[in-house]
Design a protein around this motif. Sequence first.
Motif, PDB file in Angstrom:
ATOM      1  N   UNK A   1       0.749  -1.104   0.001  1.00 57.70           N
ATOM      2  CA  UNK A   1       0.043   0.015   0.053  1.00 57.70           C
ATOM      3  C   UNK A   1       0.865   1.112  -0.053  1.00 57.70           C
ATOM      4  N   UNK A   2       1.706   1.399   0.718  1.00 59.15           N
ATOM      5  CA  UNK A   2       2.504   2.462   1.124  1.00 59.15           C
ATOM      6  C   UNK A   2       3.541   2.878  -0.252  1.00 59.15           C
ATOM      7  N   UNK A   3       3.947   1.481  -0.972  1.00 62.00           N
ATOM      8  CA  UNK A   3       4.611   1.706  -2.192  1.00 62.00           C
ATOM      9  C   UNK A   3       3.823   2.253  -3.404  1.00 62.00           C
ATOM     10  N   UNK A   4       2.501   1.686  -3.313  1.00 69.11           N
ATOM     11  CA  UNK A   4       1.698   2.272  -4.523  1.00 69.11           C
ATOM     12  C   UNK A   4       1.240   3.860  -4.254  1.00 69.11           C
ATOM     13  N   UNK A   5       0.979   4.280  -2.937  1.00 67.21           N
ATOM     14  CA  UNK A   5       0.484   5.213  -2.561  1.00 67.21           C
ATOM     15  C   UNK A   5       1.603   6.389  -2.746  1.00 67.21           C
ATOM     16  N   UNK A   6       3.096   6.090  -2.466  1.00 66.69           N
ATOM     17  CA  UNK A   6       4.087   6.878  -3.060  1.00 66.69           C
ATOM     18  C   UNK A   6       4.418   6.925  -4.277  1.00 66.69           C
ATOM     19  N   UNK A   7       4.074   5.688  -5.042  1.00 73.09           N
ATOM     20  CA  UNK A   7       4.513   5.843  -6.573  1.00 73.09           C
ATOM     21  C   UNK A   7       3.540   6.692  -7.225  1.00 73.09           C
ATOM     22  N   UNK A   8       2.255   6.500  -6.592  1.00 74.29           N
ATOM     23  CA  UNK A   8       1.135   7.469  -7.343  1.00 74.29           C
ATOM     24  C   UNK A   8       1.199   9.026  -6.996  1.00 74.29           C
ATOM     25  N   UNK A   9       1.719   9.228  -5.634  1.00 71.48           N
ATOM     26  CA  UNK A   9       1.888  10.732  -5.193  1.00 71.48           C
ATOM     27  C   UNK A   9       3.114  11.442  -6.198  1.00 71.48           C
ATOM     28  N   UNK A  10       4.461  10.510  -6.480  1.00 71.07           N
ATOM     29  CA  UNK A  10       5.244  10.924  -7.199  1.00 71.07           C
ATOM     30  C   UNK A  10       4.973  11.201  -8.574  1.00 71.07           C
ATOM     31  N   UNK A  11       4.090  10.392  -9.077  1.00 72.54           N
ATOM     32  CA  UNK A  11       3.742  10.188 -10.675  1.00 72.54           C
ATOM     33  C   UNK A  11       2.793  11.314 -10.742  1.00 72.54           C
ATOM     34  N   UNK A  12       1.836  11.661  -9.826  1.00 76.08           N
ATOM     35  CA  UNK A  12       0.974  12.766  -9.996  1.00 76.08           C
ATOM     36  C   UNK A  12       1.740  14.101 -10.013  1.00 76.08           C
ATOM     37  N   UNK A  13       2.565  14.038  -9.357  1.00 80.25           N
ATOM     38  CA  UNK A  13       3.556  15.463  -9.208  1.00 80.25           C
ATOM     39  C   UNK A  13       2.680  16.523  -9.192  1.00 80.25           C
ATOM     40  N   UNK A  14       2.813  17.605  -9.694  1.00 79.51           N
ATOM     41  CA  UNK A  14       2.101  18.682  -9.750  1.00 79.51           C
ATOM     42  C   UNK A  14       0.625  18.862 -10.592  1.00 79.51           C
ATOM     43  N   UNK A  15       0.324  17.697 -11.288  1.00 81.17           N
ATOM     44  CA  UNK A  15      -0.780  17.404 -11.998  1.00 81.17           C
ATOM     45  C   UNK A  15      -1.900  17.035 -11.090  1.00 81.17           C
ATOM     46  N   UNK A  16      -2.744  17.861 -10.546  1.00 77.68           N
ATOM     47  CA  UNK A  16      -3.937  17.736  -9.727  1.00 77.68           C
ATOM     48  C   UNK A  16      -5.290  17.423 -10.558  1.00 77.68           C
ATOM     49  N   UNK A  17      -4.969  17.001 -11.679  1.00 81.41           N
ATOM     50  CA  UNK A  17      -6.395  16.526 -12.316  1.00 81.41           C
ATOM     51  C   UNK A  17      -6.531  15.018 -12.216  1.00 81.41           C
ATOM     52  N   UNK A  18      -5.681  14.544 -12.011  1.00 80.88           N
ATOM     53  CA  UNK A  18      -5.942  12.875 -12.118  1.00 80.88           C
ATOM     54  C   UNK A  18      -6.438  12.355 -10.801  1.00 80.88           C
ATOM     55  N   UNK A  19      -6.526  13.192  -9.525  1.00 81.73           N
ATOM     56  CA  UNK A  19      -7.162  13.013  -8.394  1.00 81.73           C
ATOM     57  C   UNK A  19      -8.109  14.059  -7.911  1.00 81.73           C
TER      58      UNK A  19
END
Length: 110
Positions: A1-19
């Motif tokens: 869970x932590x890995x996927x949350x971190x990966x998603x957080x990093x991949x999203x970066x400044x792009x707030x449109x996906x979440x």
Amino acid sequence: MVFFALATCLLAGPDATVLAMPNSDTVSQAKLAEPQARFSYLLDFFLWHLLEEVPLLSINKTLHWKEPLEYSGWVGPLLLLFKVAVIGPAITAFAFYAGRRRAEPAPEMT
């Protein structure tokens, strides 16, 4: 869970449109731009999906816990990868362990 949350957080970066936070105002939505807050929400998001997959218990429904984030774009395939890589093997391991426990004969008393 932590890995996927971190990966998603990093991949999203400044792009707030996906979440997006469902039914939230702009101030709450702006929190998703902060990396620590976004990571916290993503942990809740993946935990929600993990608990959603527990058969027969309806944990999220019982606790009246609504999905913490809405998602779009590449987050969907990443969530599917989470379900395949984490939830599937976990359920299989529990089922295997439960099956072995039933199949083992009781120890003989002498």
